[in-house]
Design a protein around this motif. Structure first.
Motif, PDB file in Angstrom:
ATOM      1  N   ALA A   2       0.842  -1.195   0.000  1.00  0.00           N
ATOM      2  CA  ALA A   2       0.000   0.000   0.000  1.00  0.00           C
ATOM      3  C   ALA A   2       0.879   1.248   0.000  1.00  0.00           C
ATOM      4  CB  ALA A   2      -0.910  -0.012   1.215  1.00  0.00           C
ATOM      5  N   GLU A   3       0.362   2.306  -0.579  1.00  0.00           N
ATOM      6  CA  GLU A   3       1.102   3.562  -0.644  1.00  0.00           C
ATOM      7  C   GLU A   3       0.855   4.395   0.599  1.00  0.00           C
ATOM      8  OE1 GLU A   3       0.893   5.862  -4.226  1.00  0.00           O
ATOM      9  OE2 GLU A   3       0.516   4.060  -5.411  1.00  0.00           O
ATOM     10  N   PHE A   4       1.943   5.006   1.078  1.00  0.00           N
ATOM     11  CA  PHE A   4       1.859   5.918   2.210  1.00  0.00           C
ATOM     12  C   PHE A   4       2.984   6.926   2.078  1.00  0.00           C
ATOM     13  CE2 PHE A   4       4.658   2.518   3.535  1.00  0.00           C
ATOM     14  CZ  PHE A   4       5.696   3.182   4.181  1.00  0.00           C
ATOM     15  N   THR A   5       2.831   8.040   2.756  1.00  0.00           N
ATOM     16  CA  THR A   5       3.882   9.044   2.834  1.00  0.00           C
ATOM     17  C   THR A   5       4.091   9.403   4.295  1.00  0.00           C
ATOM     18  OG1 THR A   5       2.282  10.840   2.509  1.00  0.00           O
ATOM     19  CG2 THR A   5       3.397  10.009   0.540  1.00  0.00           C
ATOM     20  N   VAL A  60       4.333  11.235  11.082  1.00  0.00           N
ATOM     21  CA  VAL A  60       3.075  10.514  10.898  1.00  0.00           C
ATOM     22  C   VAL A  60       3.053   9.939   9.491  1.00  0.00           C
ATOM     23  CG1 VAL A  60       0.548  10.732  10.818  1.00  0.00           C
ATOM     24  CG2 VAL A  60       1.863  12.032  12.515  1.00  0.00           C
ATOM     25  N   ALA A  61       2.675   8.677   9.376  1.00  0.00           N
ATOM     26  CA  ALA A  61       2.473   8.048   8.067  1.00  0.00           C
ATOM     27  C   ALA A  61       1.011   8.234   7.695  1.00  0.00           C
ATOM     28  CB  ALA A  61       2.813   6.561   8.122  1.00  0.00           C
ATOM     29  N   VAL A  62       0.775   8.674   6.458  1.00  0.00           N
ATOM     30  CA  VAL A  62      -0.593   8.866   5.977  1.00  0.00           C
ATOM     31  C   VAL A  62      -0.791   8.084   4.684  1.00  0.00           C
ATOM     32  CG1 VAL A  62      -0.906  11.117   7.078  1.00  0.00           C
ATOM     33  CG2 VAL A  62       0.013  11.014   4.764  1.00  0.00           C
ATOM     34  N   ASP A  63      -2.006   7.588   4.488  1.00  0.00           N
ATOM     35  CA  ASP A  63      -2.315   6.825   3.283  1.00  0.00           C
ATOM     36  C   ASP A  63      -2.575   7.776   2.111  1.00  0.00           C
ATOM     37  OD1 ASP A  63      -4.965   7.753   3.517  1.00  0.00           O
ATOM     38  OD2 ASP A  63      -5.756   5.818   4.172  1.00  0.00           O
ATOM     39  N   ALA A  64      -2.940   7.213   0.978  1.00  0.00           N
ATOM     40  CA  ALA A  64      -3.160   8.001  -0.234  1.00  0.00           C
ATOM     41  C   ALA A  64      -4.289   9.014  -0.082  1.00  0.00           C
ATOM     42  CB  ALA A  64      -3.439   7.075  -1.412  1.00  0.00           C
ATOM     43  N   ASP A  65      -5.193   8.784   0.871  1.00  0.00           N
ATOM     44  CA  ASP A  65      -6.287   9.726   1.131  1.00  0.00           C
ATOM     45  C   ASP A  65      -5.970  10.668   2.291  1.00  0.00           C
ATOM     46  OD1 ASP A  65      -7.972   8.732  -0.919  1.00  0.00           O
ATOM     47  OD2 ASP A  65      -8.534   7.041   0.374  1.00  0.00           O
ATOM     48  N   ASP A  66      -4.693  10.718   2.688  1.00  0.00           N
ATOM     49  CA  ASP A  66      -4.214  11.587   3.761  1.00  0.00           C
ATOM     50  C   ASP A  66      -4.752  11.211   5.138  1.00  0.00           C
ATOM     51  OD1 ASP A  66      -2.351  13.632   4.310  1.00  0.00           O
ATOM     52  OD2 ASP A  66      -3.979  15.071   4.623  1.00  0.00           O
ATOM     53  N   ARG A  67      -5.133   9.942   5.323  1.00  0.00           N
ATOM     54  CA  ARG A  67      -5.574   9.457   6.635  1.00  0.00           C
ATOM     55  C   ARG A  67      -4.370   8.891   7.375  1.00  0.00           C
ATOM     56  NH1 ARG A  67     -10.294   6.357   3.713  1.00  0.00           N
ATOM     57  NH2 ARG A  67      -8.418   5.274   3.087  1.00  0.00           N
ATOM     58  N   PRO A  68      -4.176   9.260   8.635  1.00  0.00           N
ATOM     59  CA  PRO A  68      -3.028   8.753   9.382  1.00  0.00           C
ATOM     60  C   PRO A  68      -3.148   7.253   9.643  1.00  0.00           C
ATOM     61  CG  PRO A  68      -4.426  10.096  10.799  1.00  0.00           C
ATOM     62  CD  PRO A  68      -4.997  10.179   9.421  1.00  0.00           C
ATOM     63  N   VAL A  69      -2.023   6.546   9.433  1.00  0.00           N
ATOM     64  CA  VAL A  69      -2.006   5.091   9.617  1.00  0.00           C
ATOM     65  C   VAL A  69      -0.947   4.640  10.616  1.00  0.00           C
ATOM     66  CG1 VAL A  69      -2.956   4.684   7.319  1.00  0.00           C
ATOM     67  CG2 VAL A  69      -0.467   4.674   7.631  1.00  0.00           C
ATOM     68  N   GLY A  70      -0.064   5.541  11.000  1.00  0.00           N
ATOM     69  CA  GLY A  70       0.973   5.206  11.965  1.00  0.00           C
ATOM     70  C   GLY A  70       1.734   6.443  12.358  1.00  0.00           C
TER      71      GLY A  70
END
Length: 163
Positions: A2-5, A60-70
């Motif tokens: 999955a993509e994250f930034t 903070v890691a965020v998914d492609a929809d800018d939701r925090p995941v970690g």
């Protein structure tokens, strides 16, 4: 994969960091200590209470929809109020939490690397953490240069040299 930034943590992320403390406390499959129970423990609450103090730094890691995941962050603790992984005054202790569905996808490693870079830039020589003896994340920490410096009945304290 999955993509994250990764982005810097901000004062508004305090609630999410509290969620990540709960995730970190509930790392075992099937664990379900509710948020109020985890955060009622002063040892856990210390990692997020009053976020963001001047020396606090996080990512903070965020998914492609800018939701925090970690998230991963560090704080300084004094010898008069040590944390679970306290090693010395001036050595920040890090905390990391990743939502269960995002584990084992590189999020934790990316967070650790980004936070270590920030700590190095901020002039710290070491980072510390505390982890349960049987937590699978110990392998990740070892692979990122953390070494065990102390152990008790259920936890180990690990340190990574940054310089």
């Amino acid at each position: 994969m999955a993509e994250f930034t990764i982005r810097p943590a901000a004062p508004a992320d305090g609630g999410f960091l509290a969620d990540m403390v709960v995730e970190a406390a509930n790392w075992r499959a099937g664990a379900s200590r509710p948020r109020p129970v985890v955060l009622a423990d002063a040892r856990h609450a210390a990692y997020v209470s009053g976020w963001q103090r001047p020396a606090d730094r996080g990512v903070v890691a965020v998914d492609a929809d800018d939701r925090p995941v970690g998230a991963a962050w560090y704080r300084l603790f004094g010898a008069d109020r040590p944390s679970m992984g306290f090693v010395a005054t001036g050595v920040p202790e890090l905390v990391i939490g990743v939502r269960p569905m995002w584990r084992a996808q590189g999020v934790g490693r990316a967070l650790l690397r980004a936070l270590a870079d920030d700590a190095r830039t901020d002039g710290y020589a070491r980072l510390a953490l505390s982890v349960d003896h049987d937590n699978f994340a110990r392998d990740l920490y070892r692979s990122e240069g953390f070494a065990v410096v102390a152990a008790d009945a259920g936890r180990v304290t690990m340190v990574r040299r940054l310089r």
